[in-house]
Design a protein around this motif. Structure first.
Motif, mmCIF file in Angstrom:
data_model
loop_
_atom_site.group_PDB
_atom_site.id
_atom_site.type_symbol
_atom_site.label_atom_id
_atom_site.label_comp_id
_atom_site.label_asym_id
_atom_site.label_seq_id
_atom_site.Cartn_x
_atom_site.Cartn_y
_atom_site.Cartn_z
ATOM 1 N N LYS A 187 -0.617 -5.477 23.231
ATOM 2 C CA LYS A 187 -0.787 -6.787 23.850
ATOM 3 C C LYS A 187 0.548 -7.367 24.271
ATOM 4 O O LYS A 187 0.689 -7.944 25.357
ATOM 5 C CB LYS A 187 -1.495 -7.724 22.870
ATOM 6 C CG LYS A 187 -1.755 -9.103 23.432
ATOM 7 C CD LYS A 187 -2.473 -9.978 22.413
ATOM 8 C CE LYS A 187 -2.715 -11.378 22.968
ATOM 9 N NZ LYS A 187 -3.389 -12.247 21.959
ATOM 10 N N ARG A 188 1.550 -7.229 23.420
ATOM 11 C CA ARG A 188 2.878 -7.731 23.744
ATOM 12 C C ARG A 188 3.450 -7.013 24.956
ATOM 13 O O ARG A 188 4.078 -7.627 25.829
ATOM 14 C CB ARG A 188 3.798 -7.549 22.529
ATOM 15 C CG ARG A 188 5.236 -8.016 22.744
ATOM 16 C CD ARG A 188 5.300 -9.497 23.035
ATOM 17 N NE ARG A 188 6.663 -9.944 23.181
ATOM 18 C CZ ARG A 188 7.017 -11.135 23.664
ATOM 19 N NH1 ARG A 188 6.065 -11.989 24.069
ATOM 20 N NH2 ARG A 188 8.271 -11.467 23.753
ATOM 21 N N GLU A 189 3.248 -5.700 25.036
ATOM 22 C CA GLU A 189 3.751 -4.941 26.175
ATOM 23 C C GLU A 189 3.075 -5.382 27.470
ATOM 24 O O GLU A 189 3.727 -5.474 28.525
ATOM 25 C CB GLU A 189 3.518 -3.446 25.929
ATOM 26 C CG GLU A 189 4.407 -2.868 24.837
ATOM 27 C CD GLU A 189 4.109 -1.413 24.565
ATOM 28 O OE1 GLU A 189 3.074 -0.921 25.099
ATOM 29 O OE2 GLU A 189 4.878 -0.754 23.843
ATOM 30 N N GLU A 203 1.832 -8.396 28.078
ATOM 31 C CA GLU A 203 2.384 -9.713 28.424
ATOM 32 C C GLU A 203 3.759 -9.575 29.061
ATOM 33 O O GLU A 203 4.072 -10.282 30.034
ATOM 34 C CB GLU A 203 2.465 -10.573 27.164
ATOM 35 C CG GLU A 203 1.104 -10.973 26.602
ATOM 36 C CD GLU A 203 1.229 -11.753 25.312
ATOM 37 O OE1 GLU A 203 2.373 -11.862 24.806
ATOM 38 O OE2 GLU A 203 0.207 -12.258 24.805
#
Length: 246
Positions: free
Chosen positions: A146-148, A150
């Motif tokens: 998810k962070r990647e 974003e």
């Protein structure tokens, strides 16, 4: 010395030596009574001799420890009577410690206490703990993905943000330049008002400049008010036209 006297001297010396080693005590014809030795006294003397041999001035515990023996032969404090201490002594010195090996096995109370502790400290089974660990691993992986995502989206918007930042910087610079130009115009108007060259630090100059700035702010406020009114009127007229068209 006359050689004829030498045999006489040797004979006299031999007789004197025999007399010196002879005894006048009566001959012992009977066997003497047996002598009994006290074993405790002998052990005590041996211990005293061993103690005097110790020139290191170490304490009894330290001396015994260095020589691979149990520190204390007899308990010196309450801690030496505990099961834990005796287990430690047996584990280090073995049978030489004089400890009963049965103390090394846990009692029923110890086993029950250990079971109660494990029931509280480790309430889950191995399967449950494996499932929990797997779930944590999956959640961590999902969080990373998810962070990647974003970061990828934000990276795509980076060019837009850079342009917006440059526009804001340019707008701020233009505002500063406009304020500076307005200030210069006001100063020039004040100079023309007096009709002669006057130091800007003069009190009269400062009063007139403040008055001009106040008037300028009032005019700008009025202009903004009129612009808002004209905008509202235009919106109302547009709504009226849309209603009539429908």
């Amino acid at each position: 010395m006359n050689l004829c006297l030498r045999p006489r001297i040797l004979k006299t010396s031999l007789i004197s030596n025999l007399c010196r080693f002879s005894t006048t005590a009566p001959e012992i014809t009977e066997q003497s009574e047996p002598v009994f030795i006290d074993t405790d006294d002998a052990l005590a003397r041996e211990a005293e001799i061993e103690k005097k041999r110790n020139k290191s001035r170490l304490s009894e515990a330290h001396y015994n420890t260095i020589h691979g023996r149990k520190p204390y032969e007899t308990p010196k404090c309450i801690a030496h009577l505990t099961v834990k201490y005796n287990r430690k002594m047996y584990g280090k010195y073995g049978s030489a410690s004089g400890v009963n090996p049965s103390l090394c096995w846990p009692s029923k109370e110890d086993i029950q206490e250990k079971l109660e502790y494990e029931a509280v400290a480790y309430p889950f089974t191995i399967k449950e703990m494996m499932e929990t660990a797997a779930k944590k691993k999956r959640d961590a992986q999902l969080a990373i993905e998810k962070r990647e995502q974003e970061l990828a989206v934000k990276f795509e918007k980076l060019a837009i943000w850079k342009k917006e930042l440059q526009d804001r910087i340019a707008k701020k610079a233009a505002e500063v330049q406009a304020a500076k130009a307005k200030k210069e115009r006001l100063v020039e108007e004040v100079r023309r008002h007096f009709g002669f060259k006057l130091d800007p630090r003069d009190e009269r100059f400062q009063e007139m400049l403040a008055k001009r700035e106040k008037e300028q702010k009032k005019q700008e406020k009025q202009a903004r008010k009129e612009a808002r009114e004209n905008k509202m009127i235009a919106q109302i007229q547009q709504k009226s036209l849309n209603i009539d068209a429908n």
